[in-house]
Design an enzyme around this catalytic site. Structure first.
Site, short mmCIF file in Angstrom:
data_model
loop_
_atom_site.label_atom_id
_atom_site.label_comp_id
_atom_site.label_asym_id
_atom_site.label_seq_id
_atom_site.Cartn_x
_atom_site.Cartn_y
_atom_site.Cartn_z
N PHE A 185 0.86 -1.18 0.00
CA PHE A 185 0.00 0.00 0.00
C PHE A 185 0.90 1.23 0.00
CE2 PHE A 185 -3.95 2.17 0.57
CZ PHE A 185 -4.90 1.23 0.23
N GLN A 237 -7.03 15.13 3.87
CA GLN A 237 -6.49 14.43 2.71
C GLN A 237 -7.54 14.38 1.61
OE1 GLN A 237 -5.69 9.96 2.64
NE2 GLN A 237 -3.64 10.82 2.71
N HIS A 273 -8.51 13.02 -2.29
CA HIS A 273 -8.19 12.02 -3.29
C HIS A 273 -8.33 12.72 -4.64
CE1 HIS A 273 -7.99 8.27 -5.37
NE2 HIS A 273 -7.75 7.66 -4.23
N LEU A 294 -15.47 7.87 -5.05
CA LEU A 294 -14.07 7.60 -5.35
C LEU A 294 -13.86 6.75 -6.60
CD1 LEU A 294 -11.38 7.98 -3.65
CD2 LEU A 294 -11.70 5.61 -3.00
N GLU A 338 -7.16 4.74 -7.55
CA GLU A 338 -5.90 5.02 -8.20
C GLU A 338 -5.60 4.02 -9.32
OE1 GLU A 338 -4.21 5.90 -4.61
OE2 GLU A 338 -4.01 7.93 -5.38
N ARG A 352 -0.50 11.56 -5.06
CA ARG A 352 -1.84 12.15 -4.95
C ARG A 352 -1.81 13.67 -4.91
NH1 ARG A 352 -5.20 8.53 -0.49
NH2 ARG A 352 -5.22 6.64 -1.74
N HIS A 363 -11.33 13.31 1.54
CA HIS A 363 -11.35 11.89 1.84
C HIS A 363 -11.19 11.59 3.33
CE1 HIS A 363 -11.04 7.71 0.86
NE2 HIS A 363 -9.76 7.59 1.18
N ARG A 414 -2.12 11.36 6.21
CA ARG A 414 -2.27 9.97 6.65
C ARG A 414 -1.78 9.01 5.58
NH1 ARG A 414 -7.08 6.08 5.50
NH2 ARG A 414 -7.14 7.34 3.63
C1 LIG Z 1 -14.22 5.26 0.68
C2 LIG Z 1 -13.29 5.12 1.85
C3 LIG Z 1 -12.38 4.07 1.90
C4 LIG Z 1 -11.50 3.94 2.99
N1 LIG Z 1 -10.61 2.89 3.00
C5 LIG Z 1 -9.76 2.75 4.05
C6 LIG Z 1 -8.86 1.64 4.12
O1 LIG Z 1 -8.82 0.78 3.25
N2 LIG Z 1 -8.02 1.55 5.18
C7 LIG Z 1 -8.03 2.47 6.19
O2 LIG Z 1 -7.23 2.34 7.12
N3 LIG Z 1 -8.90 3.52 6.16
C8 LIG Z 1 -9.76 3.67 5.13
N4 LIG Z 1 -10.64 4.73 5.11
C9 LIG Z 1 -10.76 5.58 6.31
C10 LIG Z 1 -11.51 4.82 7.42
O3 LIG Z 1 -12.51 4.04 6.84
C11 LIG Z 1 -12.15 5.76 8.44
O4 LIG Z 1 -11.22 6.67 8.89
C12 LIG Z 1 -12.66 4.96 9.64
O5 LIG Z 1 -13.48 3.90 9.23
C13 LIG Z 1 -13.40 5.82 10.66
O6 LIG Z 1 -13.88 4.97 11.69
P1 LIG Z 1 -14.52 5.56 13.02
O7 LIG Z 1 -14.81 4.39 13.89
O8 LIG Z 1 -13.68 6.63 13.54
O9 LIG Z 1 -15.87 6.22 12.52
P2 LIG Z 1 -17.14 5.64 11.69
O10 LIG Z 1 -16.95 4.26 11.21
O11 LIG Z 1 -17.46 6.69 10.71
O12 LIG Z 1 -18.25 5.58 12.80
C14 LIG Z 1 -18.81 6.71 13.38
C15 LIG Z 1 -19.93 6.28 14.29
O13 LIG Z 1 -20.38 7.39 15.04
C16 LIG Z 1 -21.78 7.43 15.05
N5 LIG Z 1 -22.18 8.81 15.28
C17 LIG Z 1 -21.73 9.93 14.68
N6 LIG Z 1 -22.32 11.01 15.19
C18 LIG Z 1 -23.16 10.57 16.16
C19 LIG Z 1 -24.06 11.21 17.05
N7 LIG Z 1 -24.24 12.52 17.08
N8 LIG Z 1 -24.78 10.44 17.90
C20 LIG Z 1 -24.64 9.09 17.90
N9 LIG Z 1 -23.79 8.44 17.08
C21 LIG Z 1 -23.07 9.18 16.22
C22 LIG Z 1 -22.18 6.85 13.73
O14 LIG Z 1 -23.51 6.38 13.78
C23 LIG Z 1 -21.16 5.73 13.58
O15 LIG Z 1 -21.61 4.61 14.26
C24 LIG Z 1 -11.52 4.88 4.03
C25 LIG Z 1 -12.44 5.93 3.98
C26 LIG Z 1 -13.31 6.06 2.90
C27 LIG Z 1 -14.24 7.21 2.88
#
Ligand SMILES: Cc1cc2nc3c(=O)[nH]c(=O)nc-3n(C[C@H](O)[C@H](O)[C@H](O)COP(=O)(O)OP(=O)(O)OC[C@H]3O[C@@H](n4cnc5c(N)ncnc54)[C@H](O)[C@@H]3O)c2cc1C
Lengths: 82, 598
Positions: free
Chosen positions: B123, B244, B246, B256, B259, B290, B357, B402
């Site tokens: 990666f 960041q 994309h 998205l 790449e 990027r 992103h 990141r």
């Molecule tokens: C298309 C895409 C692909 C990606 N691919 C990768 C990858 O391959 N590898 C990698 O390392 N990272 C990747 N990322 C980044 C990564 O997915 C995210 O940074 C990560 O999943 C965030 O996880 P989290 O647990 O912080 O939040 P989230 O999974 O976004 O969860 C947030 C939670 O908070 C809750 N919530 C929010 N506000 C409230 C509120 N007011 N009250 C109650 N609940 C609330 C939501 O309901 C949810 O349950 C990618 C991102 C994107 C957009």
């Protein structure tokens, strides 16, 4: 469909894990849902319950829908473009 | 009918806001330690945005070839353009193996090699031997890593008796007069009821806020609620200028385009049909990094060579590729283009723009997941009772940029450490602190104001205004004059968000009200981003300014003498303060400052 039930459906369609699914379901709700028959509406509601990955694979044609009752609505989702 | 005045109080040891990767990981620690734990989520846990992560999670397991956490650490510091805190980075890279093994125990179906070990792949930015050559460090479960992770951790939580409050929206953080966090207020969408979750520990894991931009890969749920709540409670937000982007998101949709498309020979073209990357990066061309590609695209658009009626996108052309190659090597891309751009990429090029992103900044924490504010002498001061992890938090491991697959790692490591820290803190002093008398006031008055206002601004209009202001003034490549104007503009937009009106006043399932409340969070993130970006007069990582170009004195425009420090935006007075970067790792030598080049 009652207001509350529809609003709940709207929330569940436009607060998904994947942006792709948010957009397609949101579009469908706005442009197509109210023109659907009741059975089509029920099929859509059932599809909205699928998890994001599975639903996106169906919409993007990577998977075929195995449930014959839902197939027509999957086809409508595939057709639902901007 | 407006929101009822009665407020129920629910008592838990710990309340986790967010059921994505970070929230679920911390809840496992809490529940398995026997604490009565509530997890609130706007959606069913496995529909959290973590589900979208496909690439994988980084860990120096060394299954496919030699690897070491110190190499991973070096890559992460370098990726961060030296803005990451090296104690947190060491902690994360060392813990990576442990948290991946934890996941295996939870039943995560990782891809494996013949000998049964976890399969690992390359990666971008992950190298062996301190930047020598690419190393296979990403662990994945096919193209559904995030999905599998959420399912495994959700099941584990169910087993551990974590109590889920699904389709509940947290509204505001509750601090007592001494500043100790004692709970959150929240609303159940189905009933419109407000409740107070009275807790001894509150963990925020609310994810990112990509929806502040008009073009983002983030799902609609990413409205930065945790950041808004923290800011309103007087907690600063760290390094919010760093986002960041994309390079290739579908114009108008943000979705998205991987790449891989350029890897297979896709070419970027401007309105004159010119293959413009030949001018910006004669060797790497469309395969340049990027930031180089994004910057070239933005320059083309800014100089009037964009395509379409508004000249606001460029084209990604794969029409010269064999249709079979497209179908075989780029599965899904054709469908994305047809669905979201309305063009079949076999026949016509795809309109694309750089798309937001990932948010590097967030609620400031140390590597143990405890939230820290700024003391009078610039030192970190723990906010008692408050923890944060995942994309909403800033530990800070990603610094100014990141590395791919490091965010899933971040949420596992710091989700776990936040949970562990709360468990440790709760061992002393068993009683709940008293709730302040006005605990529900802020949430209630916000809702009442929205419900009662007439002749105000619609939520849609306010959101558009935020998104356009951010895209126009604080996009991927930044201009001093635009940033200055952007600050004025976002403060104007803020007035719109203080004047929101909804037509639907119903109590149950009032999604208009929920969206209005989300908008009040978006604006906090937008202000923090714009103001911190305007203030930082250098280029570093993802923050690129035209007035801080690459010079011999300041390679890549980075100015360590003046700007090797974290920004802390305070909501009150829109003040930006700074704190030093922690260059000292926990046990090893510092990764010395160097120009970042790949
Ligand atoms: C298309 C895409 C692909 C990606 N691919 C990768 C990858 O391959 N590898 C990698 O390392 N990272 C990747 N990322 C980044 C990564 O997915 C995210 O940074 C990560 O999943 C965030 O996880 P989290 O647990 O912080 O939040 P989230 O999974 O976004 O969860 C947030 C939670 O908070 C809750 N919530 C929010 N506000 C409230 C509120 N007011 N009250 C109650 N609940 C609330 C939501 O309901 C949810 O349950 C990618 C991102 C994107 C957009």
């Amino acid at each position: 469909m009652e207001r509350a039930a529809f609003e709940r459906l709207r929330w569940r369609c436009t607060r998904r894990g994947m942006l792709e699914v948010d957009m397609v379901l949101g579009r469908f709700l706005k442009a197509v849902f109210w023109k659907c028959s009741e059975s089509e509406q029920q099929a859509f509601i059932a599809l909205a319950d699928y998890d994001d990955m599975a639903l996106w694979r169906l919409i993007s044609g990577r998977d075929e829908c195995e449930d014959a009752r839902l197939t027509p609505v999957v086809a409508m989702l595939r057709e639902c473009k901007p | 009918m407006s929101v009822p005045m009665n407020v129920s109080i629910l008592k838990f040891d710990a309340v986790v806001v967010g059921a994505g990767g970070a929230g679920l990981r911390s809840a496992i620690q809490l529940s398995e330690a026997g604490l009565k734990t509530a997890v609130l989520s706007k959606v069913f846990p496995t529909r959290s945005h973590t589900v979208a992560a496909q690439g994988g999670v980084a860990a120096s397991l060394g299954n496919s070839e030699e690897d070491h956490w110190r190499w991973h650490m070096y890559d992460t510091v370098k990726g961060s353009d030296w803005l990451g805190d090296q104690d947190s980075i060491e902690y994360m890279c060392r813990k990576a193996v442990e948290v991946v093994v934890d996941l295996e125990h939870y039943g995560m179906p990782f891809d494996r090699v013949d000998n049964g070990k976890i399969y690992q792949r390359n990666f971008g930015g992950h190298m062996s031997n301190f930047g020598e050559k690419p190393v296979r460090r990403a662990c994945a479960a096919a193209d559904r890593t995030g999905h599998a992770m959420l399912h495994a951790m959700y099941q584990r939580n169910v087993k551990a008796n974590t109590q889920f409050f699904v389709e509940w929206m947290a509204l505001d953080l509750i601090r007592d007069p001494e500043g100790v966090v004692v709970g959150v207020s929240a609303m159940e969408m189905e009933t419109g009821q407000i409740a107070i979750f009275h807790a001894r520990a509150v963990i925020f894991a609310t994810g990112g806020a990509g929806r502040i931009f008009a073009s983002s890969t983030n799902a609609f749920i990413n409205t930065g609620d945790g950041l808004g709540m923290a800011a309103r409670a007087g907690i600063p937000l760290e390094d919010m200028e760093f986002w960041q982007f994309h390079p290739t998101g579908v114009a108008g949709a943000g979705v998205l385009i991987t790449e891989g498309v350029r890897g297979e020979g896709g070419i970027l073209r401007n309105a004159d049909n010119e293959h413009f990357m030949e001018r910006y990066a004669p060797n790497a061309k469309d395969l340049a990094s990027r930031d180089v590609v994004s910057r070239a695209m933005t320059t083309e658009i800014k100089e009037g060579r964009g395509c379409g009626p508004n000249r606001d996108y460029v084209l990604l052309d794969i029409t010269h590729l064999d249709p079979e190659t497209i179908m075989k090597r780029l599965p899904g891309i054709r469908e994305i283009s047809i669905q979201f751009a309305g063009v079949d990429p076999i026949k016509a090029p795809i309109p694309v723009v750089p798309t937001a992103h990932y948010q590097m900044g967030g609620i400031p924490t140390s590597y143990d997941g405890r939230v820290v504010a700024l003391g009078a002498d610039g030192e970190n001061v723990v906010v008692p009772g408050f923890y944060a992890a995942g994309e909403c938090a800033c530990a800070s491991v990603h610094g100014a940029n990141r590395l791919g697959t490091n965010s899933l790692l971040d949420l596992l490591v710091f989700g776990k450490s936040a949970g562990d820290s709360a468990v440790e803190d709760l061992k002393v002093g068993k009683a709940h602190r008293e709730l302040p008398k006005d605990a529900a006031d802020r949430a209630r008055s916000r809702i009442e104001a929205i419900d009662q206002r007439q002749g105000g601004v619609s939520v849609h209009e306010a959101r558009q205004a935020i998104a356009c202001a951010m895209q126009d003034h604080a996009g991927v490549f930044r201009f001093a004059d635009l940033l200055q104007k952007g600050v004025t503009r976002i403060l104007e937009v803020e007035k719109m968000t203080q004047n929101l009106e909804i037509k639907d006043k119903s109590l149950v399932w009032n999604t208009a009200r929920v969206e209005a409340l989300e908008t009040e969070n978006l604006i906090e993130v937008a202000k923090a981003t714009m103001i911190s970006a305007e203030a930082r007069k250098e280029s570093r990582g993802a923050h690129m300014r035209d007035d801080a170009p690459n010079t011999p004195e300041f390679p890549n425009g980075r100015n360590d003498k003046a700007w090797l420090k974290h920004s802390l935006w305070h909501r009150e007075g829109n003040r930006v303060a700074y704190k030093p970067v922690r260059l000292q790792p926990l046990t090893v030598e510092t990764v010395a400052l160097k120009t970042r080049s790949y």
